[in-house]
Design an enzyme around this catalytic site. Structure first.
Site, short mmCIF file in Angstrom:
data_model
loop_
_atom_site.label_atom_id
_atom_site.label_comp_id
_atom_site.label_asym_id
_atom_site.label_seq_id
_atom_site.Cartn_x
_atom_site.Cartn_y
_atom_site.Cartn_z
N PRO A 1 -1.22 -8.65 -17.15
CA PRO A 1 -0.02 -7.82 -17.06
C PRO A 1 -0.32 -6.34 -17.15
O PRO A 1 0.52 -5.51 -16.79
CB PRO A 1 0.81 -8.28 -18.26
CG PRO A 1 -0.19 -8.79 -19.24
CD PRO A 1 -1.26 -9.42 -18.40
N HIS B 1 9.52 2.28 -20.11
CA HIS B 1 9.03 2.47 -18.74
C HIS B 1 10.05 3.27 -17.93
O HIS B 1 11.18 3.48 -18.37
CB HIS B 1 8.77 1.13 -18.05
CG HIS B 1 7.51 0.46 -18.48
ND1 HIS B 1 7.43 -0.33 -19.61
CD2 HIS B 1 6.25 0.47 -17.95
CE1 HIS B 1 6.19 -0.79 -19.75
NE2 HIS B 1 5.46 -0.32 -18.75
N LYS C 1 11.59 0.26 -13.04
CA LYS C 1 11.00 -1.04 -13.41
C LYS C 1 12.09 -2.09 -13.51
O LYS C 1 13.12 -1.87 -14.15
CB LYS C 1 10.23 -0.93 -14.74
CG LYS C 1 9.45 -2.19 -15.07
CD LYS C 1 8.46 -1.94 -16.20
CE LYS C 1 7.70 -3.21 -16.57
NZ LYS C 1 6.91 -3.75 -15.45
N ALA D 1 0.80 -1.22 0.00
CA ALA D 1 0.00 0.00 0.00
C ALA D 1 0.83 1.27 0.00
O ALA D 1 0.35 2.33 -0.40
CB ALA D 1 -0.94 0.00 1.21
N ARG E 1 4.16 3.32 -5.05
CA ARG E 1 3.51 4.23 -6.00
C ARG E 1 2.17 3.69 -6.47
O ARG E 1 1.18 4.41 -6.50
CB ARG E 1 4.44 4.47 -7.20
CG ARG E 1 5.69 5.27 -6.89
CD ARG E 1 6.51 5.54 -8.15
NE ARG E 1 7.00 4.31 -8.75
CZ ARG E 1 8.13 3.71 -8.42
NH1 ARG E 1 8.89 4.24 -7.46
NH2 ARG E 1 8.53 2.60 -9.02
#
Length: 267
Positions: free
Chosen positions: A123, A155, A159, A9, A12
């Site tokens: 995904p 991205h 990532k 939680a 981001r």
């Protein structure tokens, strides 16, 4: 009312999910968790997400609170997701999985669990991306083997998996439409003297830079023309809203493995 648990939680995506739940009707955030030892334990989930106090404190263990939620939403890491999946399986709770980077063996674990509980595993939860998957299937069937196919994705620098789960799913959709096995025809990046492009391969290129939320382009390049199908996300909220929509859709569903094509009735 559908009670929701958000794991991770404080991340981001987790904070964006909390915000999305507050904007949705018929959903209530009842459990929000973070990894053991996190400095966020005890903080109010709503204040953390910037939506005001909700009276839901960040806790460590969703297993201790299974009676408080109907659906668990997970956008964490593969190992953590599988641990949460086992919690849901034992408790008979539904689950939405947006995590990417699973091995084939880990995906099989998800498939086995979905024989006992309802799971939405995709995904990418974006409505736009899932519409693109339908368009890709159509484009591949129409253009066939006459074009070269490349998947380009970008991205943010944080990532950790590449290519993205969305890029791989796009490649799978195209390969399936053409009767190919992606594992046999995929080419990941090119370097050095590669020689002429092999026909019937599907290429993947990856960019990791800055704060790019997510961009995907599939190029069907022929002689004299090319078709490009592109999706660009400017906010994580598009993924969060899709996940929340999936959570609402799951309540009352029988056990099974579903994806966003099912949720959006795009089959």
């Amino acid at each position: 009312m559908t009670n929701i648990c958000i794991v991770g939680a404080g991340g981001r995506m987790g904070r964006t999910l909390i915000e999305a739940i507050q904007q949705a009707e018929g959903l209530d955030l009842t459990v929000a968790t973070e990894r053991a030892g996190s400095s966020l334990i005890g903080a109010d989930a709503g204040e953390l997400a910037g939506v005001g106090r909700l009276g839901v404190a960040i806790s460590e263990d969703p297993a201790a609170q299974v009676a408080a939620f109907d659906v668990l939403i997970d956008f964490t890491r593969p190992e953590g997701t599988l641990a949460h999946l086992e919690i849901c399986r034992k408790a008979g709770r539904a689950m939405v999985i947006g995590t990417t980077g699973f091995t084939e063996a880990q995906k099989q674990t998800i498939r086995e669990a979905a024989k006992e509980i309802p799971v939405v595993f995709a995904p990418n939860m974006s409505v736009g991306v899932n519409l693109c998957l339908k368009l890709l299937d159509l484009a591949a069937r129409v253009l066939g083997d006459e074009v070269d196919i490349e998947v380009i994705e970008a991205h943010h620098r944080h990532k950790v998996d590449a290519p993205s789960g969305t890029a791989l799913r796009m490649g799978e959709v195209v390969a399936e439409a053409l009767g190919r096995d992606l594992a046999q025809c995929a080419v990941y990046g090119r370097e050095g003297h590669t020689g002429e492009r092999e026909r019937k391969t599907i290429g993947f290129e990856t960019i990791r830079a800055g704060d790019i939320v997510g961009e995907h382009t599939v190029m069907f390049a022929g002689i004299g023309e090319r078709v490009e199908i592109t999706h660009k996300a400017s906010s994580r909220m598009t993924f969060a809203k899709g996940a929340v929509r999936a959570a609402a859709w799951l309540k009352g569903r029988s056990a099974g493995l579903y994806d966003m094509q099912d949720v959006l009735d795009l089959r």
